[in-house]
Design a protein around this motif. Structure first.
Motif, short mmCIF file in Angstrom:
data_model
loop_
_atom_site.label_atom_id
_atom_site.label_comp_id
_atom_site.label_asym_id
_atom_site.label_seq_id
_atom_site.Cartn_x
_atom_site.Cartn_y
_atom_site.Cartn_z
N PHE A 111 0.84 -1.19 0.00
CA PHE A 111 0.00 0.00 0.00
C PHE A 111 0.89 1.25 0.00
O PHE A 111 1.89 1.33 0.73
N THR A 112 0.49 2.21 -0.81
CA THR A 112 1.26 3.45 -0.93
C THR A 112 1.24 4.26 0.36
O THR A 112 2.19 5.01 0.64
N GLU A 113 0.19 4.13 1.15
CA GLU A 113 0.13 4.88 2.40
C GLU A 113 1.16 4.38 3.41
O GLU A 113 1.50 5.11 4.36
N LEU A 114 1.68 3.17 3.23
CA LEU A 114 2.67 2.61 4.15
C LEU A 114 4.10 2.78 3.63
O LEU A 114 5.05 2.38 4.31
N SER A 115 4.26 3.35 2.45
CA SER A 115 5.59 3.41 1.82
C SER A 115 6.58 4.26 2.61
O SER A 115 7.79 4.06 2.51
N ASP A 116 6.10 5.23 3.39
CA ASP A 116 7.00 6.11 4.15
C ASP A 116 7.10 5.71 5.62
O ASP A 116 7.62 6.49 6.42
N LYS A 117 6.60 4.53 5.98
CA LYS A 117 6.57 4.13 7.40
C LYS A 117 7.39 2.89 7.67
O LYS A 117 7.25 2.28 8.73
N MET A 118 8.23 2.51 6.74
CA MET A 118 8.99 1.26 6.88
C MET A 118 10.06 1.39 7.98
O MET A 118 10.13 0.58 8.90
N LYS A 119 10.88 2.41 7.89
CA LYS A 119 11.98 2.57 8.85
C LYS A 119 11.50 3.16 10.17
O LYS A 119 12.03 2.81 11.24
N SER A 120 10.52 4.03 10.12
CA SER A 120 10.04 4.66 11.36
C SER A 120 9.35 3.64 12.27
O SER A 120 9.34 3.82 13.49
N THR A 121 8.76 2.59 11.69
CA THR A 121 8.13 1.56 12.51
C THR A 121 9.16 0.86 13.39
O THR A 121 8.89 0.54 14.55
N LYS A 122 10.35 0.63 12.85
CA LYS A 122 11.43 0.03 13.64
C LYS A 122 11.81 0.93 14.80
O LYS A 122 12.04 0.45 15.93
N THR A 123 11.87 2.24 14.56
CA THR A 123 12.18 3.18 15.64
C THR A 123 11.09 3.16 16.70
O THR A 123 11.37 3.23 17.91
N HIS A 124 9.84 3.06 16.28
CA HIS A 124 8.73 2.97 17.23
C HIS A 124 8.86 1.73 18.11
O HIS A 124 8.57 1.78 19.31
N LEU A 125 9.27 0.62 17.53
CA LEU A 125 9.40 -0.62 18.31
C LEU A 125 10.48 -0.48 19.37
O LEU A 125 10.33 -0.97 20.50
N TYR A 126 11.59 0.18 19.03
CA TYR A 126 12.62 0.45 20.03
C TYR A 126 12.06 1.29 21.17
O TYR A 126 12.32 1.03 22.36
N TRP A 127 11.28 2.32 20.82
CA TRP A 127 10.70 3.18 21.85
C TRP A 127 9.73 2.40 22.73
O TRP A 127 9.70 2.60 23.95
N CYS A 128 8.96 1.51 22.15
CA CYS A 128 8.00 0.72 22.91
C CYS A 128 8.71 -0.17 23.93
O CYS A 128 8.27 -0.27 25.08
N MET A 129 9.79 -0.82 23.52
CA MET A 129 10.52 -1.68 24.45
C MET A 129 11.17 -0.88 25.58
O MET A 129 11.25 -1.35 26.71
N LYS A 130 11.61 0.32 25.27
CA LYS A 130 12.29 1.13 26.28
C LYS A 130 11.34 1.76 27.27
O LYS A 130 11.73 2.03 28.42
N ASN A 131 10.09 1.97 26.89
CA ASN A 131 9.15 2.70 27.74
C ASN A 131 7.95 1.88 28.18
O ASN A 131 6.93 2.45 28.57
N CYS A 132 8.05 0.56 28.14
CA CYS A 132 6.91 -0.28 28.54
C CYS A 132 6.92 -0.64 30.02
O CYS A 132 6.08 -1.42 30.46
N THR A 133 7.87 -0.09 30.79
CA THR A 133 7.95 -0.29 32.24
C THR A 133 8.01 -1.76 32.65
O THR A 133 7.53 -2.14 33.70
N GLY A 134 8.59 -2.60 31.79
CA GLY A 134 8.76 -4.00 32.14
C GLY A 134 7.52 -4.84 32.10
O GLY A 134 7.50 -5.96 32.62
N SER A 135 6.46 -4.38 31.48
CA SER A 135 5.19 -5.10 31.40
C SER A 135 4.98 -5.61 29.98
O SER A 135 5.05 -4.82 29.02
N ALA A 136 4.71 -6.91 29.85
CA ALA A 136 4.47 -7.49 28.53
C ALA A 136 3.18 -6.95 27.92
O ALA A 136 3.11 -6.68 26.72
N ASP A 137 2.13 -6.81 28.74
CA ASP A 137 0.87 -6.28 28.22
C ASP A 137 1.01 -4.84 27.76
O ASP A 137 0.45 -4.44 26.73
#
Length: 317
Positions: free
Chosen positions: A117-143
């Motif tokens: 999808f063309t709407e996702l064409s600019d979100k490939m690399k930024s999604t990886k950055t988001h995943l790093y942020w999620c792991m760093k700020n999830c306060t140790g909770s899997a949920d």
């Protein structure tokens, strides 16, 4: 943290697993297994891990958590036999995210808006950055980690009630840099891709945001003592490995004189400053020499006595 290191790129003869503490980043145990002991190089990591962890426990160290890259056999050993907390390395978790995202972000013209999808064409690399942020700020909770990962889709739709209160998207006058998602098919494709990631499926092992940076740095330093283009015998290999351990434990986390920013044309987004470290010290060389001399019961500073020249001939012999 543990990680396997092979002495060659294929059909390795030696496999080594060092154990690095997360507090001091020093090596507290190391084990090397050769082909003579275990023929299959791909399964030597679990053999080395069992031995090195047994040595660490025997020394009286309390092992509460083990971080490693994604190795199911090591995971079973850590949780079932060692009864410790298992964690996965964040870099290995996000390594294939861009590759998987590329399937829904780019493709041929005839498959547009069907498999990609063309709407996702600019979100490939930024999604990886988001995943790093999620792991760093999830306060140790899997949920909480899974919730933050699924919030990535809402963020790209312009819905920011689940974003962090200090994020730019929550500030007045925020203008998104990327195209907002409006196609329901693209939203479903992104959510499906996020759920298929190793981080989402193994959230309990990634929620503590552990990395194996220090052990990877040690493996890089090993190339100075054990280059992979040269084959060593078992005794020489272990000797050079022990020298590398002494060098690492003496110089790890030494002070820095300044910081420098390296610009890479291939990676313009990598602008984190690098620490310019002080010169390394090699006190372990003197300690080895003193131990050797002491073992032979000789003084490190012998007193030179006056000689009348009668033993000159014997001296040259």
């Amino acid at each position: 943290m543990t990680d396997a290191r092979h002495d060659s790129t294929s059909n390795a003869y030696h496999t080594t697993v060092p154990c690095v503490t997360g507090s001091t980043c020093r090596i507290v145990g190391i084990c090397t297994v050769s082909r003579a002991e275990h023929r299959v190089a791909q399964t030597r990591e679990i053999v080395c891990t069992r031995k090195v962890m047994a040595d660490v426990v025997a020394r009286g160290l309390n092992v509460t958590e083990v971080a490693h890259d994604y190795q199911p056999q090591v995971t079973q050993f850590v949780t079932k036999e060692l009864h410790a907390t298992n964690s996965y390395d964040t870099w290995h978790g996000t390594k294939n995210v861009v590759k998987e995202m590329r399937k829904i972000c780019s493709g041929t013209v005839r498959n547009r808006n069907s498999t990609w999808f063309t709407e996702l064409s600019d979100k490939m690399k930024s999604t990886k950055t988001h995943l790093y942020w999620c792991m760093k700020n999830c306060t140790g909770s899997a949920d909480d980690l899974q919730s933050k990962i699924m919030n990535i889709s809402l963020h790209y739709q312009g819905i920011h009630h689940g974003c962090h209160h200090e994020s730019r998207c929550r500030q007045p006058g925020y203008v998104p840099k990327r195209k907002l998602l409006t196609d329901p098919a693209a939203i479903r494709a992104l959510e499906s891709a996020l759920k298929k990631t190793s981080i989402f499926r193994n959230a309990s092992d990634y929620c503590r945001c552990r990395d194996t940076y220090w052990i990877e740095s040690f493996n890089h330093q090993l190339l100075t003592y054990l280059p992979k283009r040269v084959h060593f015998g078992m005794d020489t290999f272990v000797m050079r490995m022990n020298l590398a351990v002494l060098d690492w434990n003496e110089n790890v986390q030494r002070a820095a004189t300044s910081h420098r920013v390296y610009l890479n044309a291939r990676r313009p987004d990598h602008q984190a400053p690098s620490r310019v470290l002080v010169v390394k010290k090699f006190k372990f060389v003197q300690h080895i020499w003193e131990a050797y001399v002491h073992m032979n019961k000789q003084s490190t500073h012998p007193i030179l006595e006056e000689d009348d020249g009668s033993d000159e001939e014997a001296l040259f012999l």
